[in-house]
Design a protein around this motif. Structure first.
Motif, PDB file in Angstrom:
ATOM      1  N   ASP A 135       0.831  -1.194   0.000  1.00 28.58           N
ATOM      2  CA  ASP A 135       0.000   0.000   0.000  1.00 28.58           C
ATOM      3  C   ASP A 135       0.870   1.249   0.000  1.00 28.58           C
ATOM      4  N   LEU A 136       0.493   2.214  -0.834  1.00 31.51           N
ATOM      5  CA  LEU A 136       1.167   3.504  -0.884  1.00 31.51           C
ATOM      6  C   LEU A 136       0.193   4.593  -0.469  1.00 31.51           C
ATOM      7  N   PRO A 137       0.682   5.636   0.183  1.00 30.90           N
ATOM      8  CA  PRO A 137      -0.208   6.750   0.519  1.00 30.90           C
ATOM      9  C   PRO A 137      -0.860   7.317  -0.744  1.00 30.90           C
ATOM     10  N   PHE A 142       4.704   8.328  -6.274  1.00 30.19           N
ATOM     11  CA  PHE A 142       5.984   8.153  -6.949  1.00 30.19           C
ATOM     12  C   PHE A 142       7.164   7.887  -6.023  1.00 30.19           C
ATOM     13  N   ALA A 143       7.090   8.344  -4.776  1.00 25.89           N
ATOM     14  CA  ALA A 143       8.265   8.322  -3.893  1.00 25.89           C
ATOM     15  C   ALA A 143       8.819   6.919  -3.693  1.00 25.89           C
ATOM     16  N   ALA A 144       7.946   5.941  -3.443  1.00 27.04           N
ATOM     17  CA  ALA A 144       8.419   4.579  -3.169  1.00 27.04           C
ATOM     18  C   ALA A 144       9.137   3.985  -4.382  1.00 27.04           C
ATOM     19  N   THR A 205      -3.303  14.237   0.310  1.00 29.71           N
ATOM     20  CA  THR A 205      -2.139  14.801   0.981  1.00 29.71           C
ATOM     21  C   THR A 205      -0.935  13.897   0.739  1.00 29.71           C
ATOM     22  N   GLY A 206       0.235  14.502   0.633  1.00 29.18           N
ATOM     23  CA  GLY A 206       1.445  13.719   0.411  1.00 29.18           C
ATOM     24  C   GLY A 206       2.474  14.526  -0.342  1.00 29.18           C
ATOM     25  N   ASP A 207       3.533  13.835  -0.801  1.00 27.67           N
ATOM     26  CA  ASP A 207       4.646  14.519  -1.457  1.00 27.67           C
ATOM     27  C   ASP A 207       4.555  14.481  -2.982  1.00 27.67           C
ATOM     28  N   ALA A 208       3.374  14.177  -3.508  1.00 30.30           N
ATOM     29  CA  ALA A 208       3.203  14.186  -4.964  1.00 30.30           C
ATOM     30  C   ALA A 208       3.428  15.593  -5.506  1.00 30.30           C
ATOM     31  N   PRO A 209       3.926  15.714  -6.730  1.00 30.71           N
ATOM     32  CA  PRO A 209       4.130  17.049  -7.313  1.00 30.71           C
ATOM     33  C   PRO A 209       2.808  17.791  -7.467  1.00 30.71           C
TER      34      PRO A 209
END
Length: 310
Positions: A135-137, A142-144, A205-209
């Motif tokens: 599972d990814l947030p 993309f981060a993982a 929410t997260g570090d996506a562009p």
């Protein structure tokens, strides 16, 4: 003065293989023939191994060849480990020849639908590649992949990162707005895109562009009216729970609608959005592999039947 003893790393696999074969053949000529060596090479390897062990392992006379008691015990002890090593090597060689490893780590920002799970099973049946899902947030697709925590991810487009490759794109999907059953839009047959200005859309929410977040939750309508988005979510489950218990709304795709049958939530089609929802298999460009290519190929073969997006 310290005494130096021979160590395991000083003995090589040829020496051990030669002794095990000689123990079976009890003949230097036949041992040499099986291994493709000369008889002198067989004698040399046995002598080197005896020097490493520090004891005679083979007794050789003009009439017969046999193992010493130490040699017999050594062969009994080392044979299982040697055979296990050979099996491991053979499996690795077979996988290399067909371009496969035993597993792929695939990240998801949504659900693993039945159709995708079926493709994973086919991947293992056809190529011997097992898929382990992670599972990814929701707002970090993309981060993982970029950090090497997974080999690939199934994530929503767009993807503009130069380090990432799109291996396969699923068919585009219509979008719906998820609202609670008592929301003003719940009884409508469809919702025009300009009507989104009157709702509070949940955002990821997260570090996506920023370009990716904007495509998933537009800040304004095509006509320029601002769209409120006061609350962020990290998973679809969290978003559906917030929708069902309040006045907020969430943009989702058709497959999610088909897999989330709830009596307290309505899914209403949205008209006029500039882009549909589309899922893709992505991986790091410098980490492309035959395994990932095989997965992309199978997804392509089944794309007509899949008709889904995360």
């Amino acid at each position: 003065m310290s005494v130096e003893f021979p160590t395991m790393h000083q003995a090589n696999i040829q020496q051990i293989e030669c002794l095990i074969t000689l123990a079976e053949e009890l003949h230097f000529g036949r041992t040499a023939g099986r291994l493709g060596y000369s008889q002198s090479r067989v004698s040399q390897l046995i002598a080197e191994l005896e020097a490493r062990v520090g004891a005679r392992l083979v007794e050789r006379t003009s009439r017969r060849v046999g193992l010493t008691r130490i040699g017999e015990q050594f062969v009994r002890d080392v044979r299982p480990a040697y055979r296990s090593l050979m099996r491991t090597f053979s499996r690795a060689r077979e996988r290399a020849l067909r371009g496969a490893v035993e597993e792929l780590r695939i990240g998801f920002t949504g659900m693993v639908y039945e159709e995708i799970a079926a493709t994973f099973r086919l991947l293992q049946e056809r190529y011997g590649i097992a898929v382990h899902s992670q599972d990814l947030p929701l707002g970090s697709p993309f981060a993982a992949v970029l950090e090497g925590e997974v080999d690939a991810a199934l994530a929503e487009l767009p993807v503009h990162e130069p380090e990432l490759t799109i291996g396969f794109c699923f068919p585009p999907q219509d979008q719906f707005i998820a609202v609670s059953i008592d929301h003003p839009l719940a009884e409508q047959l469809s919702v025009g895109v300009e009507e989104l200005a009157g709702v509070d859309l949940l955002h990821r929410t997260g570090d996506a562009p920023d370009y990716w977040k904007t495509s998933r939750t537009p800040p304004v309508t095509p006509g320029g009216s601002p769209i409120q988005s006061s609350t962020g979510i990290s998973s679809i489950q969290q978003g559906i729970a917030l929708v069902s218990s309040g006045r907020q709304a969430l943009l989702v795709c058709r497959p999610l609608v088909e897999h989330h049958g709830r009596s307290d939530v309505r899914f209403v089609p949205v008209r006029g959005l500039e882009r549909s929802s589309q899922l893709a298999l992505i991986w790091r460009t410098d980490q492309s592999s035959p395994q990932l290519q095989a997965l992309a190929q199978l997804l392509g073969e089944g794309s007509a039947a899949l008709n889904l997006v995360s």
